[in-house]
Design a protein around this motif. Structure first.
Motif, PDB file in Angstrom:
ATOM      1  N   GLU A   1      32.132  72.779   7.642  1.00 45.41           N
ATOM      2  CA  GLU A   1      33.323  73.516   7.187  1.00 45.41           C
ATOM      3  C   GLU A   1      34.512  72.587   6.999  1.00 45.41           C
ATOM      4  N   SER A   2      34.723  71.681   7.943  1.00 41.63           N
ATOM      5  CA  SER A   2      35.848  70.748   7.835  1.00 41.63           C
ATOM      6  C   SER A   2      35.647  69.770   6.691  1.00 41.63           C
ATOM      7  N   SER A   3      34.394  69.345   6.470  1.00 42.05           N
ATOM      8  CA  SER A   3      34.100  68.462   5.336  1.00 42.05           C
ATOM      9  C   SER A   3      34.398  69.155   4.013  1.00 42.05           C
ATOM     10  N   GLN A   4      34.038  70.439   3.924  1.00 44.46           N
ATOM     11  CA  GLN A   4      34.314  71.197   2.706  1.00 44.46           C
ATOM     12  C   GLN A   4      35.819  71.359   2.501  1.00 44.46           C
ATOM     13  N   ALA A   5      36.568  71.595   3.582  1.00 47.13           N
ATOM     14  CA  ALA A   5      38.028  71.702   3.468  1.00 47.13           C
ATOM     15  C   ALA A   5      38.617  70.391   2.975  1.00 47.13           C
ATOM     16  N   LEU A   6      38.137  69.291   3.515  1.00 52.04           N
ATOM     17  CA  LEU A   6      38.609  67.977   3.082  1.00 52.04           C
ATOM     18  C   LEU A   6      38.234  67.725   1.625  1.00 52.04           C
TER      19      LEU A   6
END
Length: 173
Positions: free
Chosen positions: A57-62
């Motif tokens: 999820e954090s990778s997708q946000a980044l």
């Protein structure tokens, strides 16, 4: 006067870079922390899966932030924006998902609404930012509303049919 304008633009650039750096640090902190912990973790597989999902999820946000920066760079370089006829309902669904606002914001569509020419990714991201801010800074007990209705835009002396997206919160801003 030109010097003052350059200073103002330079200050605006500095604020933009500071904001982007801050926004990028949040997902990076989660990614680095969870990946470091996960590397050495030998416990419950369900907990490992939860940490891996946090990393994803954090990778997708980044990735969304970096994509946004690349779009800004392309626009700044004078590249054309690809417009397509989009369904406002699709844009709203994507914005609600990106902002994590599903079930937290009420949505009203005017029945006269039709498609509109737009860059669907940029429009959904802009709307998601508005929703996210309304949820962050509005009172938790008060509803956030999104109203989508037809509007008329005046451009070069001509009237063009458009769509208005209005986000209403009860915050102090």
């Amino acid at each position: 006067k030109a010097y003052d304008e350059l200073l103002a633009v330079d200050a605006m650039k500095d604020r933009f870079l500071a904001n982007v750096s801050h926004e990028m640090r949040s997902p990076l902190t989660v990614i680095i922390g969870a990946a470091t912990f996960l590397r050495d973790y030998e416990g419950d597989p369900a907990e490992r899966r939860e940490m891996a999902e946090g990393i994803l999820e954090s990778s997708q946000a980044l990735d969304r932030l970096v994509s946004g920066l690349l779009r800004v760079a392309r626009l700044d370089a004078g590249d054309d924006v690809a417009l397509e006829n989009v369904a406002p309902a699709d844009v709203v669904a994507e914005a609600l998902s990106v902002a994590g606002a599903e079930g937290r914001a009420s949505v009203r569509f005017d029945p006269r609404i039709a498609g509109c020419p737009a860059d669907p990714v940029r429009l959904a991201r802009a709307l998601a930012n508005l929703l996210d801010n309304a949820l962050k800074f509005g009172p938790a007990a008060e509803p956030v509303e999104l109203c989508v209705s037809p509007c008329v835009l005046k451009r070069s002396g001509a009237a063009i049919a458009g769509v208005a997206f209005v986000v209403l919160d009860r915050g102090p801003g």
